[in-house]
Motif scaffolding. Structure first.
Motif, short mmCIF file in Angstrom:
data_model
loop_
_atom_site.label_atom_id
_atom_site.label_comp_id
_atom_site.label_asym_id
_atom_site.label_seq_id
_atom_site.Cartn_x
_atom_site.Cartn_y
_atom_site.Cartn_z
N MET A 1 -1.82 -15.34 -11.90
CA MET A 1 -1.92 -14.42 -10.77
C MET A 1 -2.40 -13.05 -11.27
SD MET A 1 -1.22 -14.34 -7.42
CE MET A 1 0.12 -15.50 -7.12
N ALA A 2 -3.56 -12.60 -10.81
CA ALA A 2 -4.03 -11.27 -11.17
C ALA A 2 -3.10 -10.23 -10.54
CB ALA A 2 -5.45 -11.07 -10.67
N THR A 3 -2.70 -9.26 -11.33
CA THR A 3 -1.71 -8.28 -10.87
C THR A 3 -2.28 -6.87 -10.92
OG1 THR A 3 0.04 -9.69 -11.79
CG2 THR A 3 0.63 -7.43 -11.22
N ILE A 4 -2.08 -6.14 -9.84
CA ILE A 4 -2.41 -4.71 -9.85
C ILE A 4 -1.12 -3.93 -9.65
CG2 ILE A 4 -2.95 -4.61 -7.37
CD1 ILE A 4 -5.13 -2.53 -8.16
N TYR A 5 -0.94 -2.90 -10.48
CA TYR A 5 0.24 -2.05 -10.42
C TYR A 5 -0.13 -0.72 -9.75
CZ TYR A 5 2.60 -5.29 -13.55
OH TYR A 5 3.19 -6.41 -14.10
N VAL A 6 0.70 -0.30 -8.81
CA VAL A 6 0.46 0.94 -8.06
C VAL A 6 1.73 1.78 -8.11
CG1 VAL A 6 -0.42 1.92 -5.92
CG2 VAL A 6 -0.90 -0.47 -6.46
N SER A 7 1.58 3.07 -8.34
CA SER A 7 2.73 3.97 -8.35
C SER A 7 3.28 4.12 -6.93
CB SER A 7 2.32 5.34 -8.89
OG SER A 7 3.34 6.29 -8.65
N ALA A 8 4.61 4.13 -6.82
CA ALA A 8 5.26 4.34 -5.52
C ALA A 8 4.89 5.70 -4.92
CB ALA A 8 6.77 4.22 -5.67
N LYS A 9 4.49 6.65 -5.77
CA LYS A 9 4.11 7.98 -5.28
C LYS A 9 2.79 7.94 -4.51
CE LYS A 9 4.37 9.94 -9.37
NZ LYS A 9 4.34 10.96 -10.45
N LEU B 1 1.27 6.69 -1.82
CA LEU B 1 1.57 6.00 -0.57
C LEU B 1 0.32 5.35 0.03
CD1 LEU B 1 3.94 8.67 1.05
CD2 LEU B 1 4.54 6.68 -0.35
N GLN B 2 -0.81 6.05 -0.03
CA GLN B 2 -2.06 5.49 0.48
C GLN B 2 -2.45 4.25 -0.30
OE1 GLN B 2 -6.04 7.67 1.71
NE2 GLN B 2 -6.00 7.43 -0.51
N GLY B 3 -2.33 4.31 -1.62
CA GLY B 3 -2.68 3.17 -2.46
C GLY B 3 -1.78 1.98 -2.23
N VAL B 4 -0.49 2.23 -2.10
CA VAL B 4 0.45 1.14 -1.84
C VAL B 4 0.09 0.41 -0.55
CG1 VAL B 4 2.85 0.58 -1.28
CG2 VAL B 4 2.36 2.17 -3.15
N THR B 5 -0.17 1.17 0.51
CA THR B 5 -0.53 0.56 1.80
C THR B 5 -1.83 -0.24 1.68
OG1 THR B 5 0.55 2.37 2.98
CG2 THR B 5 -1.05 1.05 4.21
N VAL C 1 0.37 -7.53 -5.85
CA VAL C 1 0.56 -6.09 -5.97
C VAL C 1 2.00 -5.80 -6.36
CG1 VAL C 1 0.48 -3.87 -4.77
CG2 VAL C 1 -1.23 -5.63 -4.26
N VAL C 2 2.18 -5.02 -7.40
CA VAL C 2 3.51 -4.58 -7.82
C VAL C 2 3.59 -3.07 -7.70
CG1 VAL C 2 5.17 -4.45 -9.71
CG2 VAL C 2 3.81 -6.53 -9.39
N VAL C 3 4.58 -2.60 -6.95
CA VAL C 3 4.77 -1.15 -6.78
C VAL C 3 5.72 -0.67 -7.87
CG1 VAL C 3 5.54 0.67 -5.24
CG2 VAL C 3 4.39 -1.35 -4.31
N MET C 4 5.23 0.24 -8.70
CA MET C 4 6.02 0.77 -9.80
C MET C 4 6.88 1.94 -9.33
SD MET C 4 3.38 0.74 -13.02
CE MET C 4 2.28 1.95 -12.27
N PRO C 5 8.00 2.19 -9.99
CA PRO C 5 8.83 3.34 -9.62
C PRO C 5 8.06 4.65 -9.83
CG PRO C 5 9.60 2.34 -11.67
CD PRO C 5 8.60 1.40 -11.09
N SER C 6 8.47 5.68 -9.12
CA SER C 6 7.80 6.98 -9.22
C SER C 6 7.89 7.54 -10.63
CB SER C 6 8.41 7.97 -8.23
OG SER C 6 8.19 7.54 -6.90
N SER C 7 9.03 7.32 -11.27
CA SER C 7 9.21 7.75 -12.65
C SER C 7 9.14 6.51 -13.55
CB SER C 7 10.56 8.45 -12.82
OG SER C 7 10.76 8.85 -14.15
#
Length: 621
Positions: free
Chosen positions: A122-130, A132-136, A150-156
C-alpha cells in the motif's frame, strides 16, 4: 533541412548497424562503421551521417518520433548537426526541467504509487495534522485511488514517532496551491533518475539553473515547498520521505530567496512570508544550543534518530557491523536484525550512526571527512552557509524592509544580522583557517583541534564572502592546485586518498570524484574575489567534461564524474544516477544541468567555441 523517413525502419537499421554492444545507445564504445546513409522517402535524396555524436543525435530524434507513434516522420538535419554546447543547453532548458518536475497531488501521485522505493503493498502518504487543507485533500484522494493510504501525523513529530514509521515507509505531503477548479500540488524538480522526492540542497542548485533558463515559477515553487517543510515538518528535509523526518540539509534557502528577489517579479507579501520562514529556520534548526549550535558559537550537522539510516541498502554497513557481530558472537545478518529491532543496543555503535546520520544531513554522503566524526565538527560548509544566511537576511531587511523586520512581535534590524555574521566570520577564521596549509579545515569542538582533511569545502568561504583578500589569494594560489584535475575539482585531494585506509570503501564525495555543487560554489567564489581568469578556466574544465561525455555517450549527463578518468563511469558506493536510459537522455541530472547553464553564463564566447570543438583544457590552460 528535413528528411521524411520511415521511422521504425530507419530506427531498427541504425541500431542493428551501430549499437554493437546492444545497450540501446550509440556511444564511442560501439564498434559499428559510424557511418549511416539517411534517405528521404519522397526525394530519395541521401544524407550521410557520420561519427558517434551525430549518429547518437539521429537515434535521439528517431526516439522522439517513435514516442509520438509516427510511421512517417521528419528528421531535422539541423538538430543532428547541432553544435554540442547548443544542443545540451537547449535540451536542458526546453526538455529536462519539465521531465524532472513532479507534484504531490492526484496527477503526480501515480508516479509515487508505482515508485521503486515503495516496498510495502500500500503506497502511503504522510500529512501533518497542522495542514488542515492537505489532510482534507488527501483523505478525499484516498477514496479515489487504489492501493493508496493517507496517514495523518501528529502536529508535534517526535524522534520515537518517526522510528515507528519505518515499518510503513512513505512519501511526505508537500504544499498545495489553489487553481481555478481544484487544488494542485506546488511543483518541485527532482534530481533525476530513480528519484521522485524533493531533495534539500539539490533543489537550491536546481533553482539556480531554473532562474537562468527563465523558469521563475518553478524556482518560486521550490521556495514555497521549502517554506511548507519548515512550517509542517520543522526543517527543510533531506528529502520528503518518512525516514528523513529527523534530518535536514545544508542551509541554502536564503540564497534561493535572494536570487528570486533579484528577478523583481515577486510581491512584497511573498518576500516577507519567506523571510519570516528563513529566520524561523535559522533560529529553530541551526541555533539551538546543544543540538546544532555548539559551545564554540559555531554550528554543526546533527541529525536525530538512532541506529542505521533506513534508506541504505542491505550490506552497506557490513564493514562497520562485522566487529560487533563478532563481539556478540552472532552471524552478521542476525546481529543486524537484532540491532535494528533494538533487542541488542551498543552505545559505541549508536554513536557511529549519530555521526553517519549527521553526515547524510550534510549532503556529503559519504566522505571520509565526516565518517564517525561529523557531529563533533564545526564544519566549514555549514558555517559558510550560515554566514551567507546572516548576510542575506541583513541585505534583505536593508534593501526591501527599510532596515527593520518584525516576526511575531520580535523586531530585527539589518545591523543585528551584520553583527551575527561578523561574529561567525571571526570564529570560523579563528578555529577553521590554517595559515600554513592555506586551507579551511573543520574544527573538532569535542577534542578542541582542527580536523585536517583536505576537502573541497575549503572553498565554500570564497562563495560566502567570509574570507579576507589574503586568505582568498592563498586558497586560489596554494590550495586550489591540489584539487584541480582535467575536468574540474575533486571532492578531496589525492593526498587524503593516499593517506586513507586501503581497506576502507571508496567514498563518492572524496577523490577522485567531481560534483556539480562544488564546482558552482567555487566559480561564484572566484568571481566574488575577482579571480576572473581562474573562474573561466574552472568553468571550462567542468563544461568540457560534461560536453565530452555527452558527445561520446549518447547525451549522457550524470550525477557525478570520475575526474581521474574524465568519465561518468563511476564505481563507488551508489553508482551514478542519470546514466541508465534507452535511446535518449530525457532529463540529465538536476544540479549538473544547472551547472552547465550557469557555466555558460560565465564562459566567454571564444571558450564556448573551443568547447564545441572539445578542445582539451590541457591545450588552453
Amino acid at each position: 533541412m528535413k528528411f521524411l523517413i520511415s521511422v521504425e525502419q530507419v530506427f531498427e537499421a541504425l541500431l542493428l548497424q551501430e549499437d554493437t554492444d546492444h545497450d540501446k545507445k550509440i556511444t564511442k564504445d560501439d564498434l559499428g562503421p559510424k557511418r549511416f546513409v539517411l534517405v528521404d522517402e519522397n526525394t530519395k535524396q541521401e544524407q550521410i551521417i557520420e561519427g558517434t555524436y551525430h549518429l547518437s543525435n539521429l537515434l535521439q530524434e528517431l526516439a522522439v518520433l517513435k514516442e509520438k507513434d509516427e510511421i512517417l516522420g521528419e528528421v531535422d538535419l539541423d538538430y543532428i548537426q547541432e553544435n554540442p554546447v547548443e544542443r545540451i543547453s537547449r535540451k536542458i532548458k526546453d526538455d529536462y526541467w519539465d521531465e524532472l518536475t513532479r507534484t504531490i497531488d492526484k496527477k503526480g501521485l501515480k508516479l509515487i504509487i508505482e515508485d521503486v522505493k515503495t516496498s510495502n503493498e500500500m503506497a502511503t502518504i504522510y500529512v501533518s495534522a497542522k495542514d488542515l487543507q492537505g489532510v482534507t485533500y488527501f483523505k478525499e484522494l484516498e477514496k479515489e485511488l487504489k492501493n493508496f493510504e493517507v496517514v495523518v501525523m501528529p502536529s508535534s513529530i517526535s524522534e520515537d514517532y518517526v522510528a515507528t514509521l519505518d515499518h510503513k515507509p512513505g512519501i511526505l505531503a508537500l504544499a498545495l496551491q489553489k487553481k481555478v477548479y481544484s487544488l494542485q500540488g506546488v511543483p518541485f524538480v527532482v534530481p533525476g533518475g530513480r528519484f521522485n522526492e524533493m531533495y534539500g540542497w539539490d533543489s537550491y542548485f536546481i533553482g539556480v539553473g531554473l532562474l537562468i533558463d527563465g523558469k521563475l515559477d518553478k524556482a518560486i515553487a521550490i521556495a514555497d515547498n521549502f517554506k511548507y517543510q519548515i512550517l509542517y515538518y520543522g526543517k527543510i528535509l533531506n528529502a520528503n520521505r518518512s525516514y528523513y523526518l529527523t534530518r535536514t540539509q545544508p542551509p541554502l534557502y536564503s540564497s534561493l530567496l535572494v536570487a528570486i528577489a533579484k528577478e523583481g517579479n515577486v510581491s512584497q507579501e511573498w518576500l516577507q512570508s519567506h523571510l519570516e520562514t528563513v529566520i524561523l529556520e535559522y533560529n529553530t534548526v541551526w541555533m539551538v544550543q546543544g543540538n546544532r549550535l555548539t559551545p564554540t558559537g559555531l554550528s554543526r550537522y546533527k541529525a536525530d534518530g538512532i541506529g542505521m539510516p533506513f534508506e541504505v541498502e542491505p550490506g552497506h554497513f557490513d564493514d562497520v557491523l562485522e566487529p560487533y557481530a563478532i563481539k556478540y558472537n552472532l552471524p552478521i545478518r542476525e546481529f543486524e536484525k537484532q540491532y535494528l529491532a533494538r533487542t541488542i543496543t551498543d552505545p559505541e555503535l549508536d554513536l557511529y550512526f549519530v555521526h553517519d546520520r549527521s553526515m547524510r544531513e550534510s549532503g556529503h554522503d559519504t566522505t571520509n571527512r565526516l565518517i564517525n566524526t561529523c557531529a563533533n565538527l564545526n564544519s566549514v560548509d555549514v558555517n559558510s552557509f550560515l554566514y551567507k544566511y546572516e548576510k542575506d537576511i541583513e541585505s534583505l531587511i536593508k534593501d526591501y524592509f527599510d532596515g527593520s523586520f518584525t516576526v511575531e512581535d520580535v523586531t530585527y534590524t539589518a545591523d543585528e544580522w551584520a553583527k551575527k555574521a561578523e561574529f561567525r566570520k571571526e570564529k570560523v577564521n579563528e578555529l577553521c583557517w590554517n595559515e600554513s596549509a592555506s586551507m579551511y579545515f573543520d574544527y573538532d569542538f569535542v577534542n578542541k583541534k582542527q580536523f585536517p582533511f583536505e576537502a573541497a569545502s575549503t572553498f565554500f568561504p570564497l562563495w560566502a564572502g567570509l574570507c579576507d583578500e589574503n586568505q582568498a589569494q592563498k586558497l586560489v594560489e596554494n590550495a586550489l592546485p591540489f584539487f584541480v584535475k582535467m575536468g574540474g575539482i575533486t571532492g578531496s585531494t589525492q593526498n587524503n586518498w593516499l593517506e586513507s585506509d586501503s581497506n576502507a570503501p571508496q567514498r563518492q564525495w572524496d577523490y577522485p570524484f567531481g560534483w556539480a555543487p562544488h564546482q558552482m560554489l567555487l566559480w561564484e567564489g572566484l568571481l566574488k574575489y575577482n579571480y576572473k581568469d581562474k573562474a573561466q578556466e574552472m568553468v571550462y574544465r567542468w563544461l568540457w567534461l560534461i560536453t565530452k561525455n555527452a558527445v561520446e555517450y549518447n547525451g549522457t549527463i550524470p550525477e557525478k564524474f570520475d575526474l581521474e578518468t574524465s568519465s561518468h563511469k563511476v564505481f563507488a558506493e551508489y553508482g551514478n544516477v542519470g546514466t541508465e536510459f534507452d535511446y535518449i537522455a530525457k532529463e540529465g541530472f538536476g544540479w549538473v544541468n544547472a551547472s552547465y547553464q550557469l557555466g555558460l553564463q560565465i564562459l566567454d564566447g571564444k571558450l564556448i567555441d573551443k568547447l564545441n570543438q572539445l578542445t582539451s583544457p590541457e591545450e588552453l590552460f
